[in-house]
Design an enzyme around this catalytic site. Structure first.
Site, short mmCIF file in Angstrom:
data_model
loop_
_atom_site.label_atom_id
_atom_site.label_comp_id
_atom_site.label_asym_id
_atom_site.label_seq_id
_atom_site.Cartn_x
_atom_site.Cartn_y
_atom_site.Cartn_z
N SER A 153 0.77 -1.35 0.11
CA SER A 153 0.01 -0.03 -0.59
C SER A 153 0.71 1.08 0.50
CB SER A 153 -0.72 0.05 1.22
OG SER A 153 -0.28 0.37 1.68
N ASP B 260 1.97 -11.10 4.13
CA ASP B 260 3.23 -10.89 5.24
C ASP B 260 2.77 -9.65 5.77
OD1 ASP B 260 5.07 -11.10 6.60
OD2 ASP B 260 7.20 -10.38 5.30
N CYS C 28 3.28 -12.42 12.97
CA CYS C 28 3.87 -11.55 13.70
C CYS C 28 3.68 -10.36 15.19
CB CYS C 28 5.22 -10.59 12.85
SG CYS C 28 4.34 -9.15 11.85
N1 SAH Z 1 7.68 -8.96 3.40
C1 SAH Z 1 8.39 -7.50 3.70
C2 SAH Z 1 7.84 -7.30 5.12
C3 SAH Z 1 6.44 -6.88 4.94
S1 SAH Z 1 6.42 -5.68 6.09
C4 SAH Z 1 9.49 -8.44 3.48
O1 SAH Z 1 9.87 -9.78 3.02
O2 SAH Z 1 10.83 -7.11 3.46
C5 SAH Z 1 4.89 -5.24 5.83
C6 SAH Z 1 4.52 -4.54 4.88
O3 SAH Z 1 3.28 -4.18 4.65
C7 SAH Z 1 4.69 -2.43 4.79
O4 SAH Z 1 6.05 -2.37 3.79
C8 SAH Z 1 3.55 -1.76 4.73
O5 SAH Z 1 3.79 -1.06 3.90
C9 SAH Z 1 2.91 -2.91 4.02
N2 SAH Z 1 1.48 -2.57 4.87
C10 SAH Z 1 0.72 -3.02 5.85
N3 SAH Z 1 -0.80 -2.34 5.06
C11 SAH Z 1 -0.96 -2.52 3.89
C12 SAH Z 1 -2.35 -2.83 3.27
N4 SAH Z 1 -3.05 -2.58 4.33
N5 SAH Z 1 -2.20 -3.25 2.32
C13 SAH Z 1 -1.13 -3.87 1.77
N6 SAH Z 1 0.17 -3.25 2.02
C14 SAH Z 1 0.49 -2.93 3.23
#
Ligand code: SAH
Length: 394
Positions: free
Chosen positions: A251, A298, A338
């Protein structure tokens, strides 16, 4: 150094005797009024027996974070030993070599230093304090890190402004810098650009390293959707493993800019195999445009406290339901949580419930968790936070 003593109410020494690293405010006897946030304190039982040494603060329910169960002087040698020992563990885990220079050096309670996180990115260490005591110990921390690395690091960056209450004026700043630090790091041979100054957390989600590596086993010739992708780690590993197509979704436009940069760094920018999508994953997952072979889920922690656990579980269920319902027959889902307050059993039950609701049959192929450089202190089970499942959907 002058260390003040505080006393526990009778019987409250039991958790310290079981080496739990926190003392809650309700366990303290009156008399801590002259203490300041961040003070080093000696904790004694009601009858005056020494129990431990820790950092005091009165900002939340945890009053003391214990850094030693022995009556020792908390001097530079004490800190040096902690960092040396932590680095040795990472060496044993074989995380520091020509193909990998990203790892967590200090994982709070897991490394006997509650309130402290230190992540290493090539020749920079990023320090994040979660307690005032750690912030006040910055000089020891800086010297201890330098000592462990034989003064070979180029920079130490303190990134504590988000994690310490504003009144303590934690600034994000270099506490040591010699030349320009290397902002391109290597994770199992793949290049990632990490900006600790502007990125989320300390700049990168190191805790998913082993799970990103695992995706390579599954991704060859597959169509992959990587949701909540942040800097696109799973996407790069999937592309390198020969995926047919990878869609990275987040997002945050800033996250997607990082993905694009990492795609370029690894030589995939001229390939039509990768596409970035800026969207809300919860919405996007309702109606997928493509039939994927692999979906990665994730999300950030849906629950930070027990109060929000129920709502978090509903969120995980909806997300997993949508993935299970729409993935290609025989498809694989890497699904994570997490949230510390959602334990692995509750998470598995939630995914299973989503499976039942979808009407499809699912198999658990692998059970995933946080890696060894995010160790769990055996006396502090609360330190277990990352859990995941690889499931196959018939
Ligand atoms: N899988 C990643 C880490 C994920 S951290 C890795 O391997 O590095 C979680 C991510 O979710 C963040 O980048 C954040 O911007 C995103 N995020 C948070 N809420 C969201 C939503 N509703 N839809 C899409 N992305 C989202």
């Amino acid at each position: 150094m002058d260390v003040k003593s505080i006393f526990l109410k009778p019987g409250k020494e039991r958790s310290v005797e079981r080496f739990h690293p926190w003392i809650f405010s309700g366990a303290l006897m009156k008399g801590s009024e002259d203490l300041e946030n961040g003070d080093l304190v000696k904790v004694k039982s009601a009858d005056g027996k020494f129990l431990c040494i820790g950092h005091y603060q009165d900002l939340g329910s945890i009053a003391v974070r214990i850094i030693s169960f022995k009556e020792v002087e908390i001097n530079q040698e004490f800190w040096n030993e902690k960092f040396e020992n932590a680095l040795q563990v990472r060496e044993h885990l074989n995380l520091i070599h020509a193909y990998n220079n990203v790892f967590r050096l200090i994982h709070g309670e897991g490394d006997g230093l509650p309130g402290l996180i230190v992540d290493v990115y090539s020749d920079t260490a990023v320090v994040q304090c979660h307690s005032v005591g750690m912030l006040k110990s910055m000089e020891f921390i800086k010297n201890g890190i330098q000592h462990a690395f034989d003064n070979e690091l180029r920079a130490i960056y303190n990134k504590s402004s988000d994690t310490i209450s504003r009144e303590f004026e934690a600034k994000d700043e270099y506490v040591f810098k010699m030349g320009e630090p290397d902002k391109i790091v290597l994770e199992y041979g793949h290049k990632f650009s990490v900006d600790w100054e502007t990125g989320q957390k300390t700049g990168y989600f190191i805790d998913q390293r082993e799970n990103r590596k695992l995706i390579a086993k599954y991704a060859s010739r597959k169509k992959v959707l990587n949701t909540f992708c942040y800097s696109g780690g799973f996407s790069i590993f999937a592309l390198e493993a020969g995926a047919k197509l990878v869609h990275s979704l987040d997002s945050s436009q800033k996250a997607i800019d990082l993905v694009e940069n990492n795609i370029r760094l690894n030589g995939f920018s001229n390939s039509d195999k990768h596409k970035s999508i800026v969207a809300d994953a919860m919405d996007y997952m309702k109606n997928l445009e493509e039939e994927y072979d692999i979906i990665i889920l994730d999300p950030p922690a849906f629950a930070k406290h027990k109060k929000s656990r129920h709502k978090a579980v509903q969120g995980y269920k909806r997300l997993n339901y949508n993935a299970i319902k729409q993935i290609k027959s025989g498809g694989i889902i890497f699904t994570f949580s997490c949230s510390q307050v959602v334990d692995k059993q509750l998470f598995a039950n939630t995914v299973i419930a989503a499976g039942i609701e979808s009407g499809r049959s699912i198999r658990i192929l692998e059970q995933l968790h946080q890696p060894g450089d995010h160790p769990i202190n055996a006396y502090h089970p609360e330190g277990e936070y990352l859990k995941g499942l690889v499931i196959q959907v018939d």
